[in-house]
Design an enzyme around this catalytic site. Structure first.
Site, PDB file in Angstrom:
ATOM      1  N   GLU A  30       0.859  -1.187   0.000  1.00 25.47           N
ATOM      2  CA  GLU A  30       0.000   0.000   0.000  1.00 25.47           C
ATOM      3  C   GLU A  30       0.893   1.234   0.000  1.00 25.47           C
ATOM      4  OE1 GLU A  30      -2.343   3.049   0.127  1.00 25.47           O
ATOM      5  OE2 GLU A  30      -3.201   1.046  -0.199  1.00 25.47           O
ATOM      6  N   GLN A  31       0.637   2.150  -0.945  1.00 17.71           N
ATOM      7  CA  GLN A  31       1.527   3.301  -1.081  1.00 17.71           C
ATOM      8  C   GLN A  31       1.372   4.317   0.047  1.00 17.71           C
ATOM      9  OE1 GLN A  31       0.810   5.393  -4.734  1.00 17.71           O
ATOM     10  NE2 GLN A  31      -1.415   5.468  -4.452  1.00 17.71           N
ATOM     11  N   ARG A 104     -15.893   4.486   6.637  1.00 17.85           N
ATOM     12  CA  ARG A 104     -14.880   3.726   5.898  1.00 17.85           C
ATOM     13  C   ARG A 104     -13.625   3.523   6.741  1.00 17.85           C
ATOM     14  NH1 ARG A 104     -10.309   4.391   2.967  1.00 17.85           N
ATOM     15  NH2 ARG A 104     -10.021   3.028   1.143  1.00 17.85           N
ATOM     16  N   TYR A 210     -27.022   9.197   6.243  1.00 19.01           N
ATOM     17  CA  TYR A 210     -27.264   8.154   7.243  1.00 19.01           C
ATOM     18  C   TYR A 210     -26.202   8.240   8.332  1.00 19.01           C
ATOM     19  CZ  TYR A 210     -23.883   5.980   4.007  1.00 19.01           C
ATOM     20  OH  TYR A 210     -22.819   5.735   3.179  1.00 19.01           O
ATOM     21  N   ASP A 288     -12.655  -2.137  -7.337  1.00 21.50           N
ATOM     22  CA  ASP A 288     -12.745  -1.037  -8.296  1.00 21.50           C
ATOM     23  C   ASP A 288     -11.709  -1.124  -9.401  1.00 21.50           C
ATOM     24  OD1 ASP A 288     -14.911   0.053  -7.058  1.00 21.50           O
ATOM     25  OD2 ASP A 288     -13.845   1.714  -6.110  1.00 21.50           O
TER      26      ASP A 288
END
Length: 723
Positions: A30-31, A104, A210, A288
């Site tokens: 992961e960068q 998230r 929400y 994605d």
């Protein structure tokens, strides 16, 4: 086995956990130098929660997030409720797990916290990817080379791994900008923002809001047309005043909510089209990177999680040498479903961002209709949530549903039947589905024009039944100037009251004219959702009465229709009996859609096996037609009507189609009422098989219809003479 994952987002971390769960070594690169508090709210529906449960993480998600009780769609200007999709315990029982709203960053923390530190390399940017028969190697920006058995690109819409596989590709802009913000709970006192999906829809804009932390933090996604944000460039930060300007004059509660925002960031809504492949031997994609989608089915995270479990399952069943075949199987299992999800998400974007008042009214009417026949919103959300990927990964590959809700492995026994099946199967592209009813109309007309052109030497001409347009089609070799009292089929095309046309039906109309030795008049009745009930039945009644005023005796007319057109022909016959009008000689209905409540057992039993339609599609089409009207009204659903006094019926259907039970129940009710019924159920065929002239069963049934029609028309001629 050692798998290298490029990307430490939700998909990459979920894949790492699923792989480790299956005993496979993983390295995530992961960068970013640290997992940070970036992003906003996301949703984890049952299809994702089931995987998190298997990984031992659902309890942590439950503690961090919120279980909404419903999706409430309201009018942005008035706050009036438009549509409710219930959640809560009933839906948890239905799908096997709750739906969670969560920040998230909280989900990332949960996923990352479940991995050993040595499995994740932060601050590591992958710059090159190579493979050979023995394995792969990944070169990092600092020159480090990692070796493994496969590389999985989970590095988002701008994926470096995807670029390596596919080169430069177009990214599409949806012409929508999205403002995102988070609001602390203490600023929302008195606004009664319950633990629900509190959504507002207005012309060209929406508010998706929400709770993401229980009574602590509230998420806002505000989408607006791109033209409303005037600047030389878009940056991550946004001007709150600029956002508020796009939401002047809205429901006061929604406006007050937006006014509590201190800071926001803005992004464009981008997507890519589904691709024909995302795997090359030992390199593949996930999330994605493979299938970027717009966020309006709230499935980006869940589809990544589904990918992760499927990937881990197939790799766990292979050795190092079998990795290429396993990755090919992974894609084969996942690509049909994610293609459907990409198309469905775009269709939802189009639906909730309508700006034309007539189309907004049609959409709201469709929602009312859907609520009448599907109170749990299964046909809207069930295909998304009701997917247990853990069970699916153990099933045959062919069980996966494609973008038209058809099992990819479904086939018929005979080559000619399979040819018809494939024509239905490929009628609609993902782009057609993404465009909603507009796309479905184009796809259907394209299919009809390609596979069912006009018959040789057939004559067709416009024919006005007073205010109702139509086409008059003469049998080959028969002039259109035939006597006005010649045998005539008055035909109503299918298409769920939403798609189809007289022009698209000329091939079938020509064969119907040939069968009766006269003409077929194919009616262009008005279509929903622009023209909901009673437009179609009004046009049908007007067309029949006008035909008689043209001088065609009722006894020389046979009503005909396929699918929804069959239902319309039967509703017309019932209306004529009640009104005391002269009755036609008979009615031909093939694969009739006669029950728009969709209560027939074959609707559920054969959904997924019928290439023409499934329960979801029929709900979409039917609700578009009856909208706020009662679907058990016999003029909507003739199955519930009075069959007494009807003229003879010729009914036909295929054994495996979703509307089989409509035809069977029609025959039972008509026979019980003393109606003369001829019933033909053919095996190993498709919905409205008579459209396909190359099928043997079409030749047989159309021949039987011709003999039946000859008898009925002769009886009708005799009665006309007596009258």
């Amino acid at each position: 086995m050692h798998i290298i994952i490029a990307g430490g987002g939700i998909g990459g971390l979920a894949a790492a956990l699923a792989l480790r769960h299956h005993g496979i070594e993983v390295t995530v690169v992961e960068q970013a130098r640290a997992f940070s508090e970036i992003g906003a709210g996301i949703q984890i529906a049952a299809n994702g929660a089931l995987v998190l449960r298997r990984l031992g993480l659902e309890a942590a998600v439950d503690r961090a997030g919120v279980r909404p009780q419903s999706y409430d769609f309201r009018d942005l200007a008035t706050g009036r409720m438009l549509y409710v999709a219930p959640l809560g315990p009933a839906v948890e029982d239905r799908y096997g797990a709750p739906l969670y709203n969560v920040h998230r960053a909280d989900l990332i923390d949960i996923l990352a916290g479940a991995l050993p530190a040595e499995s994740v390399r932060l601050g590591a940017r992958a710059t090159a990817f190579d493979q050979d028969d023995a394995g792969v190697q990944v070169t990092l920006a600092d020159g480090t080379v990692l070796r493994g058995d496969a590389v999985i690109g989970a590095d988002g819409i701008h994926s470096a791994v995807r670029h390596h596989l596919r080169g430069e590709e177009e990214t599409h802009f949806a012409n929508i900008l999205m403002w995102r913000a988070l609001i602390p709970a203490d600023r929302l006192d008195g606004l009664n923002l319950e633990e629900r999906g509190n959504y507002w829809v207005g012309p060209g804009r929406t508010l998706v809001t929400y709770w993401v932390r229980p009574k602590n933090l509230y998420s806002i996604l505000a989408s607006v047309p791109a033209t409303e944000v005037q600047r030389e460039s878009w940056t991550a930060s946004g001007d709150v005043a600029e956002m508020l300007a796009s939401f002047e004059g809205i429901d006061p509660r929604a406006r007050k909510m937006l006014e509590q925002i201190d800071s926001t960031f803005i992004t464009g809504m981008f997507y890519r089209d589904p691709v024909d492949g995302w795997t090359d031997r030992r390199i593949s994609l996930l999330g994605d990177a493979a299938h970027p989608m717009v966020p309006f089915l709230a499935q980006g995270a869940c589809q990544s999680i589904e990918d992760a479990w499927t990937l881990a399952t197939v790799l766990s069943q292979a050795d190092a040498a079998g990795v290429p075949a396993a990755l090919a199987e992974y894609e084969q299992r996942r690509r049909p479903r994610t293609t459907r999800m990409q198309a469905g998400a775009r269709a939802m974007v189009k639906l909730v961002h309508e700006s034309d008042p007539d189309r907004i009214a049609a959409r709201n009417g469709r929602w009312r209709g859907t609520a009448r026949i599907d109170p749990l919103a299964e046909t809207t959300w069930g295909w998304v949530w009701d997917h247990d990927v853990i069970a699916a990964a153990a099933e045959p590959v062919g069980n996966v549903m494609g973008h038209t809700a058809l099992r990819e492995g479904k086939t018929l026994q005979r080559p000619e039947a399979q040819r018809a099946f494939d024509i239905w199967k490929h009628a609609f592209t993902p782009e057609d589905v993404a465009r909603g009813h507009d796309g479905l109309r184009d796809g259907y007309e394209r299919m009809l024009a390609r596979h069912f052109p006009p018959l040789p030497d057939m004559e067709a001409a416009p024919f006005e039944l007073e205010r109702v347009p139509a086409l008059r089609v003469a049998a080959p070799g028969t002039a259109l100037g035939m006597p006005v009292d010649a045998p005539t089929v008055l035909h109503f095309h299918g298409g769920g009251y939403v798609i189809g046309s007289a022009a698209g039906s000329v091939n079938y109309a020509g064969r119907l004219a040939q069968a009766v030795g006269g003409a077929c008049i194919s009616v262009d009745y008005r279509l929903a959702p622009e023209h909901p009930y009673p437009a179609a039945i009004d046009d049908a009644i007007d067309a029949y009465r006008s035909l008689l005023r043209h001088g065609v005796p009722a006894g020389q007319v046979i009503l005909s229709g396929e699918s929804s057109g069959g239902g319309l022909a039967l509703a017309l016959a019932q209306a004529l009996v009640r009104a005391g009008d002269p009755l036609p000689a008979g009615v031909l209905a093939v694969g009739a859609l006669a029950d728009l409540t969709l209560s027939g057992p074959s609707v559920r039993a054969f959904s997924g096996d019928d290439p023409a339609a499934g329960r979801e599609m029929l709900t979409f089409l039917g609700a578009s037609y009856f909208q706020g009207h009662e679907p058990t009204d016999p003029m909507v659903s003739p199955l519930f009507g009075d069959f007494s006094g009807l003229p003879p019926l010729f009914l036909a259907a295929s054994e495996g189609e979703v509307l089989l039970s409509d035809t069977e129940r029609l025959a039972e009710r008509a026979e019980a009422a003393g109606v003369d019924v001829t019933l033909r159920i053919v095996p190993d065929s498709v919905h409205v098989f008579t459209l396909f002239p190359f099928l043997p069963e079409t030749t047989e049934v159309m021949g039987a219809f011709a003999e039946w029609a000859k008898l009925r028309l002769s009886e009708g001629e005799a009665m006309s003479r007596v009258a």
